[in-house]
Design a protein around this motif. Sequence first.
Motif, PDB file in Angstrom:
ATOM      1  N   PHE A  32      22.047  11.031  33.957  1.00 24.32           N
ATOM      2  CA  PHE A  32      22.967  11.150  32.837  1.00 24.32           C
ATOM      3  C   PHE A  32      23.868   9.923  32.692  1.00 24.32           C
ATOM      4  O   PHE A  32      24.281   9.578  31.589  1.00 24.32           O
ATOM      5  CB  PHE A  32      23.835  12.407  33.008  1.00 24.32           C
TER       6      PHE A  32
ATOM      7  N   ILE B   7      15.357  12.165  17.440  1.00 28.79           N
ATOM      8  CA  ILE B   7      16.595  12.610  18.112  1.00 28.79           C
ATOM      9  C   ILE B   7      17.074  13.932  17.505  1.00 28.79           C
ATOM     10  O   ILE B   7      17.480  14.852  18.224  1.00 28.79           O
ATOM     11  CB  ILE B   7      17.692  11.518  18.026  1.00 28.79           C
ATOM     12  N   GLU B   8      16.985  14.058  16.170  1.00 32.66           N
ATOM     13  CA  GLU B   8      17.367  15.322  15.522  1.00 32.66           C
ATOM     14  C   GLU B   8      16.523  16.475  16.096  1.00 32.66           C
ATOM     15  O   GLU B   8      17.053  17.544  16.410  1.00 32.66           O
ATOM     16  CB  GLU B   8      17.172  15.221  14.002  1.00 32.66           C
TER      17      GLU B   8
ATOM     18  N   VAL C 102      23.476  13.554  13.217  1.00 30.01           N
ATOM     19  CA  VAL C 102      22.243  12.763  13.285  1.00 30.01           C
ATOM     20  C   VAL C 102      21.533  12.792  11.928  1.00 30.01           C
ATOM     21  O   VAL C 102      20.953  11.793  11.490  1.00 30.01           O
ATOM     22  CB  VAL C 102      21.327  13.251  14.444  1.00 30.01           C
TER      23      VAL C 102
ATOM     24  N   LEU D 150      19.575  16.272  27.587  1.00 31.96           N
ATOM     25  CA  LEU D 150      20.769  15.642  27.002  1.00 31.96           C
ATOM     26  C   LEU D 150      20.797  14.149  27.334  1.00 31.96           C
ATOM     27  O   LEU D 150      21.113  13.311  26.469  1.00 31.96           O
ATOM     28  CB  LEU D 150      22.050  16.273  27.579  1.00 31.96           C
ATOM     29  N   ALA D 151      20.453  13.821  28.590  1.00 30.70           N
ATOM     30  CA  ALA D 151      20.451  12.410  29.008  1.00 30.70           C
ATOM     31  C   ALA D 151      19.421  11.625  28.198  1.00 30.70           C
ATOM     32  O   ALA D 151      19.669  10.483  27.793  1.00 30.70           O
ATOM     33  CB  ALA D 151      20.158  12.304  30.504  1.00 30.70           C
TER      34      ALA D 151
ATOM     35  N   LEU E 147      17.409  21.215  22.106  1.00 30.02           N
ATOM     36  CA  LEU E 147      18.496  21.521  23.046  1.00 30.02           C
ATOM     37  C   LEU E 147      19.176  22.846  22.692  1.00 30.02           C
ATOM     38  O   LEU E 147      19.529  23.631  23.578  1.00 30.02           O
ATOM     39  CB  LEU E 147      19.530  20.388  23.044  1.00 30.02           C
TER      40      LEU E 147
ATOM     41  N   LEU F 105      20.512  19.283  31.037  1.00 32.44           N
ATOM     42  CA  LEU F 105      21.139  17.982  31.299  1.00 32.44           C
ATOM     43  C   LEU F 105      20.145  16.831  31.187  1.00 32.44           C
ATOM     44  O   LEU F 105      20.470  15.762  30.664  1.00 32.44           O
ATOM     45  CB  LEU F 105      21.706  17.960  32.717  1.00 32.44           C
ATOM     46  N   THR F 106      18.943  17.060  31.692  1.00 34.66           N
ATOM     47  CA  THR F 106      17.922  16.010  31.644  1.00 34.66           C
ATOM     48  C   THR F 106      17.582  15.687  30.189  1.00 34.66           C
ATOM     49  O   THR F 106      17.468  14.515  29.804  1.00 34.66           O
ATOM     50  CB  THR F 106      16.658  16.482  32.406  1.00 34.66           C
TER      51      THR F 106
ATOM     52  N   LEU G  53      19.868   7.565  21.542  1.00 34.27           N
ATOM     53  CA  LEU G  53      20.921   7.117  20.615  1.00 34.27           C
ATOM     54  C   LEU G  53      21.401   5.715  20.985  1.00 34.27           C
ATOM     55  O   LEU G  53      21.680   4.886  20.100  1.00 34.27           O
ATOM     56  CB  LEU G  53      22.119   8.076  20.643  1.00 34.27           C
ATOM     57  N   THR G  54      21.501   5.437  22.287  1.00 33.43           N
ATOM     58  CA  THR G  54      21.896   4.092  22.730  1.00 33.43           C
ATOM     59  C   THR G  54      20.872   3.062  22.240  1.00 33.43           C
ATOM     60  O   THR G  54      21.236   1.989  21.766  1.00 33.43           O
ATOM     61  CB  THR G  54      21.999   4.036  24.270  1.00 33.43           C
ATOM     62  N   GLN G  55      19.596   3.410  22.367  1.00 30.92           N
ATOM     63  CA  GLN G  55      18.537   2.501  21.895  1.00 30.92           C
ATOM     64  C   GLN G  55      18.668   2.229  20.395  1.00 30.92           C
ATOM     65  O   GLN G  55      18.517   1.102  19.951  1.00 30.92           O
ATOM     66  CB  GLN G  55      17.150   3.097  22.181  1.00 30.92           C
TER      67      GLN G  55
ATOM     68  N   ARG H 133      27.039   9.761  20.132  1.00 26.66           N
ATOM     69  CA  ARG H 133      26.753   9.529  21.555  1.00 26.66           C
ATOM     70  C   ARG H 133      27.890  10.077  22.419  1.00 26.66           C
ATOM     71  O   ARG H 133      27.651  10.736  23.433  1.00 26.66           O
ATOM     72  CB  ARG H 133      26.586   8.024  21.768  1.00 26.66           C
TER      73      ARG H 133
ATOM     74  N   LEU I 144      27.564  13.819  22.582  1.00 32.99           N
ATOM     75  CA  LEU I 144      26.529  14.256  23.534  1.00 32.99           C
ATOM     76  C   LEU I 144      27.036  14.152  24.972  1.00 32.99           C
ATOM     77  O   LEU I 144      26.742  15.001  25.811  1.00 32.99           O
ATOM     78  CB  LEU I 144      25.264  13.398  23.390  1.00 32.99           C
TER      79      LEU I 144
ATOM     80  N   LEU J  60      15.686   8.359  14.649  1.00 24.66           N
ATOM     81  CA  LEU J  60      16.741   9.343  14.373  1.00 24.66           C
ATOM     82  C   LEU J  60      16.151  10.715  14.118  1.00 24.66           C
ATOM     83  O   LEU J  60      16.713  11.736  14.525  1.00 24.66           O
ATOM     84  CB  LEU J  60      17.602   8.883  13.191  1.00 24.66           C
TER      85      LEU J  60
ATOM     86  N   VAL K 245      17.749  17.374  19.535  1.00 23.41           N
ATOM     87  CA  VAL K 245      19.017  18.113  19.524  1.00 23.41           C
ATOM     88  C   VAL K 245      18.769  19.574  19.109  1.00 23.41           C
ATOM     89  O   VAL K 245      19.392  20.501  19.627  1.00 23.41           O
ATOM     90  CB  VAL K 245      20.064  17.417  18.618  1.00 23.41           C
TER      91      VAL K 245
ATOM     92  N   SER L 110      18.342  12.305  25.108  1.00 25.33           N
ATOM     93  CA  SER L 110      18.808  12.137  23.724  1.00 25.33           C
ATOM     94  C   SER L 110      19.899  11.075  23.649  1.00 25.33           C
ATOM     95  O   SER L 110      19.965  10.290  22.702  1.00 25.33           O
ATOM     96  CB  SER L 110      19.384  13.453  23.184  1.00 25.33           C
ATOM     97  N   ARG L 111      20.765  11.071  24.657  1.00 23.41           N
ATOM     98  CA  ARG L 111      21.849  10.083  24.693  1.00 23.41           C
ATOM     99  C   ARG L 111      21.268   8.671  24.852  1.00 23.41           C
ATOM    100  O   ARG L 111      21.694   7.744  24.160  1.00 23.41           O
ATOM    101  CB  ARG L 111      22.771  10.430  25.858  1.00 23.41           C
TER     102      ARG L 111
END
Lengths: 87, 87, 87, 87
Positions: free
Chosen positions: B85, A15-16, B19, A39-40, A22, A36-37, A46-48, B43, B46, A12, A19, A42-43
């Motif tokens: 993405f 990820i902070e 976050v 952002l993808a 970004l 975008l790359t 977060l899924t992980q 998520r 984002l 986390l 962000v 970081s997303r």
Amino acid sequence: MKANRDEVLRRLRRIEGQVRGLQRMVEEDRYCIDILTQLAASRAALTQVGMQVLDAHARGCLTAAVQSGQSEPAIDEFLDALERFMK
Amino acid sequence: MKANRDEVLRRLRRIEGQVRGLQRMVEEDRYCIDILTQLAASRAALTQVGMQVLDAHARGCLTAAVQSGQSEPAIDEFLDALERFMK
Amino acid sequence: MKANRDEVLRRLRRIEGQVRGLQRMVEEDRYCIDILTQLAASRAALTQVGMQVLDAHARGCLTAAVQSGQSEPAIDEFLDALERFMK
Amino acid sequence: MKANRDEVLRRLRRIEGQVRGLQRMVEEDRYCIDILTQLAASRAALTQVGMQVLDAHARGCLTAAVQSGQSEPAIDEFLDALERFMK
């Protein structure tokens, strides 16, 4: 659980940082595709983290609830959380 | 574009706050399901930012590239970013 | 479980019909955006079926495995399936 | 475009076969996890077809619309379709 918690916190924090990075990219008018790359990435991170929390929950609270005969409400709650997460 | 940039920055700052809030939730051993719900919200936020950047890119750089006869490489790049993405 | 099985079958038959309809749309050179909209609907319908099967599995096999003291391998398998499904 | 159309049709026929196979698996009471794995594969295959249709649309209709000065409505429509598809 402790090791898992430290790992989740470490992710986390990373990820902070992403962000915040970004925000700098947007302020510096960096190329949209690079934003975008990032952002993808970081997303996906977060899924992980979400999968790791689901894992800890399934092995901890959910297993305990089923063993103590409380499986129905625990599974309802788990599947609801899952559905929100998959949207 | 300026209005869009300010809106993207505002959203990214809010996500950064979410976050950080998630880190506190983990440190305080909050209930997994509440953590998952908050992770799902960050998520989704984002994803929304991603859609906004895609939108700005399509109307700005992509349109300009097509108009100047450079559509092929611009569309390749756009679709690659989209694919990363959507994973 | 029987009612759930019938519902899953009914949905899968409807999805099969949608996918056949998609083939006709492509053969008739229908507008890409209409094809995409129908693809998105079929994909969302498959996701719904997946959630229903996850639900049946969690309430059936997974609960039984946890109750009989076999929670570890059952949860590993469940989370692996979930991860494949979320990709 | 013709080659792309044939490829999309071939993939849709394969997906139709997978969805029929899924019905048989459910009728034969196959193990939920195997059903989920096959559902995930069909869903990923539909996503791939979607990316191919997006690609064809971006290179065809969208590029033509931008070149003829109709970029605004064409991009609105494209991004709406994309948003529905990403849900």
